[in-house]
Design a protein around this motif. Structure first.
Motif: not given
Length: 199
Positions: A35, A39, A54, A57-58, A61-62, A66-68, A71
């Protein structure tokens, strides 16, 4: 769930991760590395105690893509071969047929199914319930439905897990017996259930 005819057997519900398999050591390090790479972050930024991936990652500040990707890497369905924790197969074997034995787990369904297949414990359960991450509801809803389905009072249900904020909290709120592992060794569960009048 449809209601079934009541019988004398108690309902015993097991969690999967870090209850019957060692997710923390067998799966978490690789998931964190995978992960973090997706990221573009150091692993240390992701290993935040008390937060879900989650939530981490939230707050990282991605960019959305990249956050998707991160995840998706975390929840990748593939899992390596998994050995059950010591005593897991034996305790389930000792309970099988003597109680209604249910596995209740939360996560991405395909990944959870693959974990169950990899550890080989699925056939020991009468039923497997997977609570999908990201969907409304909680394990409490599943416990209530299982209790209703088996036409049992909550006091005839035991929940064995590791998370005091999840399955164990819901068990206590409903009036079920809550058993925390590893505080209670897996091998000690049948005697504990017997002493509680559930076996």
């Amino acid at each position: 769930m449809a209601r079934t005819t009541a019988d004398s057997k108690a309902l015993v519900v097991f969690d999967l991760d870090d209850t019957l398999i060692d997710t923390r050591h067998a799966l978490l390090p690789d998931a964190l590395r995978r992960t973090a790479a997706a990221a573009g972050l150091p692993v240390e930024r992701l290993d935040a105690k008390g937060k879900t991936i989650d939530e981490v990652l939230a707050g990282a500040d991605l960019p959305a893509d990249r956050r998707e990707a991160a995840a998706a890497a975390w929840y990748a369905p593939e899992v390596p071969p998994l050995a059950p924790l010591p005593g897991a197969r034996e305790v389930l074997g000792a309970l099988r047929g003597r109680v209604h034995l249910v596995l209740l787990t939360r996560g991405r369904p395909e990944r959870q199914r693959n974990k169950i297949a990899a550890c080989g414990l699925g056939p020991l359960f009468d039923a497997v319930v997977i609570r999908p991450i990201g969907e409304p509801g909680s394990k409490r809803d599943d416990l209530e439905a299982l209790i209703e389905r088996h036409a049992l009072p909550p006091g005839r249900c035991a929940v064995i897990g590791d998370d005091e904020r999840d399955e164990l909290a819901h068990a206590l709120a409903l009036g079920c017996l809550a058993v925390k592992v590893p505080d209670v060794a897996l091998a000690a569960i049948p005697p504990l259930l017997r002493d509680a009048g559930l076996l």
